[in-house]
Design an enzyme around this catalytic site. Structure first.
Site, mmCIF file in Angstrom:
data_model
loop_
_atom_site.group_PDB
_atom_site.id
_atom_site.type_symbol
_atom_site.label_atom_id
_atom_site.label_comp_id
_atom_site.label_asym_id
_atom_site.label_seq_id
_atom_site.Cartn_x
_atom_site.Cartn_y
_atom_site.Cartn_z
ATOM 1 N N LYS A 13 0.562 -1.282 -0.089
ATOM 2 C CA LYS A 13 -0.007 0.045 0.087
ATOM 3 C C LYS A 13 0.792 0.977 -0.182
ATOM 4 O O LYS A 13 0.639 2.222 -0.786
ATOM 5 C CB LYS A 13 -0.734 -0.083 1.129
ATOM 6 C CG LYS A 13 -1.727 -1.104 1.190
ATOM 7 C CD LYS A 13 -2.893 -0.948 2.692
ATOM 8 C CE LYS A 13 -2.180 -0.948 3.712
ATOM 9 N NZ LYS A 13 -1.496 -2.226 4.175
ATOM 10 N N ARG A 88 -9.230 0.578 9.417
ATOM 11 C CA ARG A 88 -8.807 -0.704 9.507
ATOM 12 C C ARG A 88 -9.917 -1.501 10.332
ATOM 13 O O ARG A 88 -9.720 -2.798 10.497
ATOM 14 C CB ARG A 88 -7.467 -0.776 10.467
ATOM 15 C CG ARG A 88 -6.345 -1.161 9.692
ATOM 16 C CD ARG A 88 -5.058 -1.042 11.059
ATOM 17 N NE ARG A 88 -3.907 -1.854 10.417
ATOM 18 C CZ ARG A 88 -2.916 -1.065 9.674
ATOM 19 N NH1 ARG A 88 -2.768 0.068 9.336
ATOM 20 N NH2 ARG A 88 -1.931 -1.986 9.616
ATOM 21 N N ARG A 122 11.774 -6.267 4.018
ATOM 22 C CA ARG A 122 11.344 -4.637 3.814
ATOM 23 C C ARG A 122 12.541 -3.917 4.768
ATOM 24 O O ARG A 122 12.873 -4.393 6.112
ATOM 25 C CB ARG A 122 10.003 -4.826 4.700
ATOM 26 C CG ARG A 122 9.564 -3.230 4.622
ATOM 27 C CD ARG A 122 8.034 -3.040 4.689
ATOM 28 N NE ARG A 122 7.314 -3.316 5.879
ATOM 29 C CZ ARG A 122 6.173 -3.217 5.982
ATOM 30 N NH1 ARG A 122 5.489 -2.571 4.856
ATOM 31 N NH2 ARG A 122 5.516 -3.395 7.149
ATOM 32 N N ARG A 155 11.751 -2.425 10.780
ATOM 33 C CA ARG A 155 10.853 -2.054 11.349
ATOM 34 C C ARG A 155 10.531 -3.099 12.537
ATOM 35 O O ARG A 155 10.703 -4.345 12.368
ATOM 36 C CB ARG A 155 9.609 -2.165 10.800
ATOM 37 C CG ARG A 155 8.916 -0.644 10.735
ATOM 38 C CD ARG A 155 7.803 -0.414 9.642
ATOM 39 N NE ARG A 155 6.585 -1.289 10.217
ATOM 40 C CZ ARG A 155 5.650 -1.143 9.594
ATOM 41 N NH1 ARG A 155 5.337 -0.458 8.538
ATOM 42 N NH2 ARG A 155 4.395 -1.886 10.021
ATOM 43 N N ARG A 166 -0.164 -10.002 12.751
ATOM 44 C CA ARG A 166 -0.680 -8.759 12.300
ATOM 45 C C ARG A 166 -1.703 -9.192 10.846
ATOM 46 O O ARG A 166 -2.455 -8.743 10.625
ATOM 47 C CB ARG A 166 0.302 -8.010 11.430
ATOM 48 C CG ARG A 166 0.986 -7.298 12.730
ATOM 49 C CD ARG A 166 2.412 -6.490 12.246
ATOM 50 N NE ARG A 166 2.369 -5.503 11.259
ATOM 51 C CZ ARG A 166 3.490 -5.272 10.446
ATOM 52 N NH1 ARG A 166 4.554 -5.845 10.649
ATOM 53 N NH2 ARG A 166 3.214 -4.296 9.297
HETATM 54 P P1 ADP Z 1 1.280 -2.501 7.896
HETATM 55 O O1 ADP Z 1 0.275 -1.748 6.719
HETATM 56 O O2 ADP Z 1 2.442 -2.871 7.383
HETATM 57 O O3 ADP Z 1 0.803 -3.427 8.924
HETATM 58 P P2 ADP Z 1 1.223 -0.109 9.205
HETATM 59 O O4 ADP Z 1 2.371 0.921 9.276
HETATM 60 O O5 ADP Z 1 -0.104 0.690 8.508
HETATM 61 O O6 ADP Z 1 1.758 -1.292 8.858
HETATM 62 O O7 ADP Z 1 0.695 -0.198 10.651
HETATM 63 C C1 ADP Z 1 1.617 -0.487 11.619
HETATM 64 C C2 ADP Z 1 0.844 -1.027 13.025
HETATM 65 O O8 ADP Z 1 0.265 0.440 13.525
HETATM 66 C C3 ADP Z 1 -0.386 -1.897 12.925
HETATM 67 O O9 ADP Z 1 -0.009 -3.118 12.906
HETATM 68 C C4 ADP Z 1 -1.090 -1.505 14.026
HETATM 69 O O10 ADP Z 1 -0.754 -1.504 15.287
HETATM 70 C C5 ADP Z 1 -1.167 0.286 13.983
HETATM 71 N N1 ADP Z 1 -1.908 0.917 13.311
HETATM 72 C C6 ADP Z 1 -1.933 1.531 12.107
HETATM 73 N N2 ADP Z 1 -2.964 2.175 11.678
HETATM 74 C C7 ADP Z 1 -3.748 1.666 12.492
HETATM 75 C C8 ADP Z 1 -5.377 1.910 12.516
HETATM 76 N N3 ADP Z 1 -6.003 2.524 11.453
HETATM 77 N N4 ADP Z 1 -6.172 1.476 13.523
HETATM 78 C C9 ADP Z 1 -5.204 0.816 14.377
HETATM 79 N N5 ADP Z 1 -3.944 0.516 14.643
HETATM 80 C C10 ADP Z 1 -3.384 1.013 13.496
#
Ligand code: ADP
Length: 211
Positions: A13, A88, A122, A155, A166
């Site tokens: 994404k 999410r 990554r 990360r 996740r």
């Molecule tokens: P990825 O899409 O690779 O999982 P992100 O950078 O989008 O990584 O998110 C990393 C972490 O941040 C998620 O696993 C979650 O813990 C938290 N997070 C990110 N966006 C949200 C959201 N919209 N709602 C709840 N938690 C979030």
């Protein structure tokens, strides 16, 4: 145009968001990046969310809403926003619908086994948040960010066990959003391809935007 990018962690994404940002000249709102910035800055919010993120779980909706609302108040969001990693949960999708009109939802489909492979390669820039992959999307100089020259890092939550957690959270809590947007007639699905350039072409076709 307000665009939502849906897809499992590691589906790509962020990479697509960056291409779309350049083409449309509208900002990317990545809740993951905003949360990581809060952690790096040592804010109250950052302290609250650090262990949640490292465990692969979702941060409570109310905390994420606060961050999103704050970012949306900035003037550069007036012409449209690319949402990466938000919404999410169905609850987040409903809240977003109250805040603005979502035009298109791009769903990037990538099988779990491909994701697990990808996450192990990554690398991210801790300074400007650019994302790379050692094989699929390497920086020009190994270990160095193309954009700002900072040393790339892995990360915390990209450890294999956390990635599995996740993915589970994604299938359970985030995937139902697809039906939510499908019912609104906004969902456009793209199958992620082994070659980045092929995925970009499909995304470009799905959105009707030259990338
Ligand atoms: P990825 O899409 O690779 O999982 P992100 O950078 O989008 O990584 O998110 C990393 C972490 O941040 C998620 O696993 C979650 O813990 C938290 N997070 C990110 N966006 C949200 C959201 N919209 N709602 C709840 N938690 C979030």
């Amino acid at each position: 145009m307000n665009l939502v990018l849906l897809g499992a962690p590691g589906a790509g994404k962020g990479t697509q968001a960056e291409k779309i940002r350049k083409a449309l000249d509208i900002p990317v709102l990545s809740t993951g990046n905003l949360l990581r910035q809060a952690i790096a800055a040592g804010t109250e919010l950052g302290k609250k969310v650090e262990s949640i993120i490292d465990g692969g779980n979702l941060v409570p909706d109310e905390l994420v809403f606060g961050l999103v609302a704050e970012r949306l108040r900035e003037p550069d969001c007036a012409r449209g926003v690319i949402f990466d990693g938000f919404p999410r949960t169905i609850h987040q999708a409903e809240a977003l619908d109250k805040a603005l009109a979502v035009d298109v939802v791009l769903d990037l489909e990538v099988p779990d086994d491909v994701i697990l492979h990808r996450m192990s390669g990554r690398r991210i820039c801790p300074n400007c948040q650019a994302s790379y992959h050692v094989v699929d999307n390497p920086p020009r100089v190994e270990g160095v960010c193309d954009k700002c020259g900072a040393a790339l890092t892995i990360r915390h939550d990209d450890q294999p066990e956390t990635v599995k957690a996740r993915l589970e959270v994604y299938h359970k809590q985030t995937e139902p959003i697809k039906e939510y947007y499908r019912a609104q007639g906004k969902l456009r699905t793209v199958q992620g391809q082994p070659r980045l350039s092929d995925t970009v072409r499909l995304v470009s076709e799905a959105l009707g935007v030259a990338l």
